[in-house]
Design an enzyme around this catalytic site. Structure first.
Site, PDB file in Angstrom:
ATOM      1  N   ASP A  34     -20.400  15.686  13.173  1.00  0.00           N
ATOM      2  CA  ASP A  34     -19.665  14.593  13.802  1.00  0.00           C
ATOM      3  C   ASP A  34     -19.212  15.069  15.174  1.00  0.00           C
ATOM      4  OD1 ASP A  34     -18.410  11.836  12.563  1.00  0.00           O
ATOM      5  OD2 ASP A  34     -17.206  12.612  14.229  1.00  0.00           O
ATOM      6  N   ARG A  86       0.811  -1.220   0.000  1.00  0.00           N
ATOM      7  CA  ARG A  86       0.000   0.000   0.000  1.00  0.00           C
ATOM      8  C   ARG A  86       0.846   1.272   0.000  1.00  0.00           C
ATOM      9  NH1 ARG A  86      -5.456  -1.093   3.634  1.00  0.00           N
ATOM     10  NH2 ARG A  86      -6.186  -2.868   2.402  1.00  0.00           N
TER      11      ARG A  86
END
Length: 271
Positions: free
Chosen positions: A138, A37
């Site tokens: 949030d 990755r």
């Protein structure tokens, strides 16, 4: 550079970095995943080793690349157009919307903003320049700050339909290669605010639709009921509530009736 060239010491350093940033402990079996990755970022930045990359992202002013590294190493579900059946249904709903005003939608646990910006794209498709807005909230001020930048790794847009990607996202160049930026006009339609869903909610106007997806799974039933009660006070009669496909309101609240999997209508307890 081949992904397997990460050394044992480099993997240990990156593993410590990642646990410090995310709280997630990577097992030894993730060594190949880590190298695979991150290799693309080493190539993009023309760095010769994973140790150099780690040194680079820990320098002052490299917070964006540090977040990129965390995103690449995190196996999570934060991306644009997540659970596409919800958006397919929403598109059909918006196309047939008969109200005088466009619906007011609230992304009640918006994290870093992919969900509300996806919703904004669909609203723009349906209502264009007419008045409309997406509310997004949030509990974390950190993710809200990230959401307001509207800058994302392209990897988070893999599921986003190409027409929406091309129309509402700008592809980064140079140091921003590998990123996308949400179109400024779309950004202006999304209003972010810090909110704790455990507390009574006060909005300027009641909303037509709430997205509360993949949040309730983290709470016990008593806490879920408190959250649903707080949010239901902000919904218009017969308003809609989208939750995650792995979630259910059965046995938690009698104020909602199921319409489809993970989609409920607010009835206020009416039969």
């Amino acid at each position: 550079m081949h992904a397997d060239l990460i050394s044992h010491d480099e993997f240990e350093q990156i593993r410590r970095f990642f646990q410090h940033e995310s709280g997630i402990a990577l097992p030894d079996t993730k060594r190949s995943l880590v190298s695979g990755r991150l290799t693309g970022r080493l190539r993009a930045l023309k760095l010769g080793s994973f140790a150099e990359y780690l040194h680079f992202i820990l320098q002052p002013g490299q917070e964006l690349e540090k977040q990129m590294a965390v995103d690449l190493l995190t196996t999570n579900e934060t991306y644009f157009y997540r659970e596409p059946k919800h958006f397919t249904y929403l598109q059909a709903l918006l196309a047939e919307w008969s109200g005088d005003k466009a619906p007011l939608i609230w992304s009640a646990a918006c994290s870093s903003g992919e969900e509300p910006y996806t919703l904004a794209m669909l609203m723009a498709e349906a209502f264009g320049s007419r008045p409309w807005q997406i509310l997004a909230s949030d509990i974390s001020t950190r993710v809200l700050e990230s959401a307001r930048t509207a800058l994302y790794p392209l990897t988070r847009a893999k599921e986003l339909p190409q027409p929406l990607l091309k129309k509402y996202c700008l592809k980064g160049k140079g140091e921003y290669d590998g990123y996308l930026l949400i179109d400024e006009k779309l950004q202006q339609r999304v209003q972010f605010a810090q909110r704790n869903l455990m507390e009574p909610q006060r909005l300027d106007s009641k909303v037509d639709i709430i997205f509360l997806r993949n949040v309730l799974i983290y709470f016990d039933n008593k806490t879920k009921a408190v959250i649903l009660n707080n949010l239901s006070r902000c919904l218009k009669p017969d308003g809609l509530m989208f939750i995650g496909h792995s979630e259910s309101l059965h046995g938690i609240s009698d104020q909602f009736v199921s319409l489809k999997p993970a989609l409920y209508r607010f009835t206020g307890g009416r039969t």
